[in-house]
Write an enzyme that holds these catalytic residues in place. Structure first.
Site, short mmCIF file in Angstrom:
data_model
loop_
_atom_site.label_atom_id
_atom_site.label_comp_id
_atom_site.label_asym_id
_atom_site.label_seq_id
_atom_site.Cartn_x
_atom_site.Cartn_y
_atom_site.Cartn_z
N PHE A 244 0.95 -1.21 -0.16
CA PHE A 244 -0.01 0.00 0.04
C PHE A 244 0.80 1.23 -0.04
O PHE A 244 0.35 2.28 0.53
CB PHE A 244 -1.04 0.08 1.07
N GLU A 248 7.59 1.05 -0.10
CA GLU A 248 8.21 1.83 -1.12
C GLU A 248 9.63 2.35 -0.75
O GLU A 248 10.65 2.18 -1.52
CB GLU A 248 7.17 2.91 -1.76
N ARG A 326 1.09 16.16 -5.38
CA ARG A 326 -0.04 15.13 -6.03
C ARG A 326 -1.24 15.55 -5.29
O ARG A 326 -2.41 15.57 -5.77
CB ARG A 326 0.21 13.66 -6.05
N PHE A 360 -1.41 8.32 -2.76
CA PHE A 360 -0.08 9.24 -2.92
C PHE A 360 -0.37 10.68 -2.59
O PHE A 360 -0.02 11.49 -3.45
CB PHE A 360 0.75 9.05 -4.17
N THR A 458 4.57 11.31 -11.20
CA THR A 458 4.90 12.61 -11.53
C THR A 458 6.28 12.87 -11.65
O THR A 458 6.45 14.02 -12.37
CB THR A 458 4.20 13.41 -10.38
N ALA A 527 1.85 3.99 -7.94
CA ALA A 527 1.30 5.24 -8.80
C ALA A 527 0.29 4.23 -9.53
O ALA A 527 0.22 4.86 -10.75
CB ALA A 527 2.28 5.88 -9.44
N GLU A 729 -4.93 2.39 -7.34
CA GLU A 729 -5.17 3.65 -6.24
C GLU A 729 -6.55 4.66 -6.61
O GLU A 729 -7.33 4.68 -5.77
CB GLU A 729 -4.18 4.73 -6.47
#
Length: 782
Positions: A244, A248, A326, A360, A458, A527, A729
């Site tokens: 989730f 990362e 974001r 995010f 992004t 993402a 997402e």
């Protein structure tokens, strides 16, 4: 009995794209045979690590006596910052503000200070408690409500998005609103916590099994910490028990410490923190304090809006820059703001450094947009759905975002209209009004909210992927790619893509563990890009092999290339047919290369952060949810009675997987906005650090009626993998409808005359306080 030709179904492979296939490890998950890192047989002599955490929120270490720790039973070594042979930093953005182990300055309660390595996990855990630490305590800040977004310390440079003159548009509007909303954070609460096992090799090499969404980043962080080149570190991950976003960047710490210890001691080292330590020492979803001002006309059309998104980022930058960016990218959600200014404020606090979480920052931005819409509706005495529809992006003129990207694939009006009819919104609205008029204690609420979610990293350079495909001489296929499997079905979807390309049954495609030694320089599986990027890379590899096979057949059998056709589990060459395995064997005997490395990079995207302009997203995914709740006005307790979801997955690669993602994402989003609350005490200690104090949704919390559908008609306007759309997402913020349904139920206490001003998470306590606040206001107005 002979069948008419029109009755015969076309022959198909088993398990290609656009077919409902079970998760490739589902049977292993339910039977307990799926192998996670803690299930891997440990090499002889494996040691175990445990973190030693700080006990102040902010201070300087004046003395650190670890002699009793070193003398504890089973302890082999105690690592401190001095034991890091390379760079003592795991900052993912290169800002050098996140030490593996701090050696002087403590910046949050629970920051790793040392690491015990012992013969057993229990011995390591017990030994950490024997440390004697003396601090010079310093003042600290936990709550962003006490900070000034414009003047207090930031962990990374802010962003401003601007189109038109928002201030002037607001001043010129017939009506204006101004307010502030709190949106809480969220712990990832993956079922498998963080874990890493490092195994030393020759020449200073190390192999790391890491529960991570970003194996390449772990590889780089470990190599930097060890002071060795990246080729000396191999990172492998077969599956995670949930990620989730929490895996990362947060995996870096555990992998680096395990690798340092393994290299120092020449033995395998495993680190698996307790749930309490995991929750204390690793980052979470960012809390936000959203300030807004908007101007609008008599019909509810917003003329101008001004946002400030202040975020609790913690003590270091981590991913707070792109997360808060974001949030701004999604402050429009599905709405066209004629004039807009949006600013971020990634604030420094003495808390664990917050990080990526599903969406995010996008969901927080959408909550801000929906709050503005709801307050406009209350100001005009209109139904919020009317105001939402009034402000939707159009397909021709009102279609430019605050970051100057044109929305070219807008389908939100049709999607919402279909859900509005299917969920019988207006009939149920009337029924609920009648119910509330006759119910003194229990009140019901209803809300329908939309979603527009941008798909792409992004950070433009992350939008690339690699894959490796081998075809063996028996016709079986080996597939490896840079994406990681955390339960979301990525391995299955990419395998379906390869099976479809070769026209072979899915059972003939084997996906192997993600490894930096097979596919290098990969991006994080995040993402919502896993299927988009890795699917295209795998397809590219398969197509390279197919092209070679076609050339081989055309030359050998003297036929045009267009007469070499891949059919279900066989290949037709002119007027001959061969099984796929036989065909491949012939190609091998002719010395045709049956292996390929595929690659893909997302086209069209670009972003200039300094200007706040560009096309950061390749496309948008859309959805809408209608939620109905009931609340007890005496206790604040509530029930989600019914939820109807209509979601856009383009041409779905696997509807069964996508529906599961939508259902799971909705319930997780519902938890974020209702029950999951992070709380720090007066000493800066996180007190919600275990299942006993932190409430995720249970099976019993799911909506009583839960209708989830994929829209049948849309396809991706861009040439994505088989015209599908990302579905990791985008479903998460559908749960905003639950927050607004609760707000609607609270508002009924005062006949919808007073704005409820309900913050998130809307816990029963917060709902009860909102009810009491409205009762008092209504009484004072009577």
């Amino acid at each position: 009995m002979n069948k008419h030709a029109s009755d015969l179904k076309p022959e198909k492979i088993v398990g290609g794209v656009a077919t409902d296939q079970r998760h490739e490890s589902a049977h292993k998950h339910v039977s307990g045979t799926a192998v996670y890192i803690d299930d891997i047989p440990e090499p002889a002599g494996t040691l175990h690590g445990c973190l030693g955490l700080s006990t102040v929120a902010h201070g300087r270490i004046r003395a650190m006596d670890l002699s009793a720790v070193r003398a504890a039973p089973g302890v082999v070594a105690v690592l401190t910052a001095a034991d890091v042979p390379g760079e003592n930093d795991i900052s993912p953005t290169g800002r050098h503000d996140e030490p593996i182990l701090t050696d002087e300055l403590v910046q949050f309660f629970g920051q790793p200070v040392f690491c015990v390595i012992a013969e057993t996990r229990d011995q390591a855990r017990r030994a950490t408690l024997k440390a004697e630490m003396t601090y010079e305590e310093l003042s600290f800040t936990v709550d962003i409500g006490a900070l000034d977004p414009l003047n207090d310390k930031l962990v990374t440079p802010p962003l401003t998005l601007k189109r038109g003159e928002a201030g002037e548009a607001i001043r010129q509007s017939p009506h204006r609103i101004k307010g502030r909303m709190r949106v809480g954070g969220q712990d990832h609460f993956y079922l498998e916590g963080h874990i890493a096992m490092a195994i030393p090799g020759e020449d200073g090499d190390v192999a790391v099994h890491s529960s991570t969404q970003h194996p390449s980043e772990v590889q780089h962080m470990v190599s930097h910490a060890l002071g060795v080149p990246s080729h000396a570190v191999t990172v492998e991950v077969r599956r995670m028990g949930g990620g989730f976003g929490g895996k990362e960047t947060q995996s870096n710490l555990f992998a680096a410490l395990a690798a340092i210890a393994a290299r120092k001691l020449g033995r395998a080292v495993k680190i698996r923190p307790d749930r309490d330590d995991d929750m204390k020492a690793t980052g979470k979803r960012h809390d936000f304090l959203i300030s807004y001002e908007a101007g609008f006309d008599d019909d509810g059309a917003v003329q101008g809006v001004d946002f400030t998104f202040a975020a609790r980022c913690g003590y270091s930058s981590d991913l707070s820059g792109p997360v808060t960016d974001r949030a701004l990218f999604h402050c429009d959600n599905t709405y066209f703001w004629p004039a807009v200014r949006a600013q971020s404020a990634p604030l420094y606090t003495n808390t664990v450094s917050n990080t990526a979480f599903r969406g995010f920052g996008g969901p927080q931005g959408m909550v801000g947009a929906e709050r503005v819409i709801e307050e406009v509706a209350f100001a005009l005495g209109k139904d919020p759905l009317e105001i939402r529809k009034r402000n939707f992006y159009s397909t021709t003129t009102r279609n430019v975002t605050p970051y100057h990207q044109t929305v070219e694939d807008n389908i939100i009006e049709r999607l919402v209209s279909e859900l509005e009819a299917d969920a019988e919104y207006w009939r149920r609205r009337r029924t609920i009004q009648a119910f509330n008029a006759n119910s003194r204690v229990v009140k019901r609420g209803l809300a329908l909210t939309p979603v527009k979610f941008g798909i792409s990293f992004t950070a433009t350079h992350y939008n690339q992927a690699g894959a490796l495909v081998h075809v063996y001489t028996d016709g079986s296929v080996h597939l490896n790619h840079g994406g990681t499997e955390m339960g979301q079905g990525l391995y299955l979807k990419v395998a379906q893509v390869v099976a479809e390309e070769f026209q072979i049954d899915l059972s003939n495609v084997k996906v192997t563990a993600t490894s930096t030694g097979k596919v290098p320089n990969t991006s994080a599986t995040a993402a919502s890009s896993g299927s988009d990027l890795n699917g295209m890379a795998a397809q590219n590899a398969a197509q390279q092999i197919k092209a070679r096979l076609v050339d081989f057949a055309a030359e050998k059998f003297s036929v045009p290339a267009d007469q070499v056709v891949f059919l279900p589990n066989r290949v037709r060459v002119g007027n001959q047919e061969f099984t796929f395995a036989d065909f491949v064997r012939q190609a091998y005997m002719a010395r045709v290369q049956l292996s390929a490395a595929g690659f893909y990079k997302t086209p069209k995207i670009h972003w200039d952060r300094d200007k706040g302009q560009g096309r950061p997203f390749y496309y948008f995914a859309y959805g809408a949810a209608c939620s109905e709740v009931s609340i007890d006005t005496l206790t604040g307790e509530y029930v989600v009675e019914r939820v109807d979801v209509l979601h856009d997955a383009g041409r779905s690669l696997n509807r069964a997987i996508d529906l599961g993602q939508i259902e799971g994402g909705f319930v997780q989003g519902m938890g974020w906005l209702t029950t999951e609350e992070l709380w720090w005490d007066e000493r800066g200690r996180l007190r919600t650090h275990a299942p006993s104090t932190y409430k995720i949704p249970l099976a019993s919390d799911r909506p009583k009626i839960f209708n989830v559908k994929l829209a049948e008609w849309p396809e991706n306007a861009e040439p994505s993998i088989h015209r599908s759309k990302a579905v990791g997402e985008p479903p998460f913020p559908l749960a905003i409808s639950v927050l607004h349904a609760l707000s609607d139920a609270v508002a009924s206490v005062a006949d919808h005359r007073i704005f409820p001003d309900l913050d998130a998470p809307a816990t029963p306590e917060r709902v009860l306080m909102a009810v009491e606040r409205l009762k008092r206001k209504a009484k004072s107005l009577a």
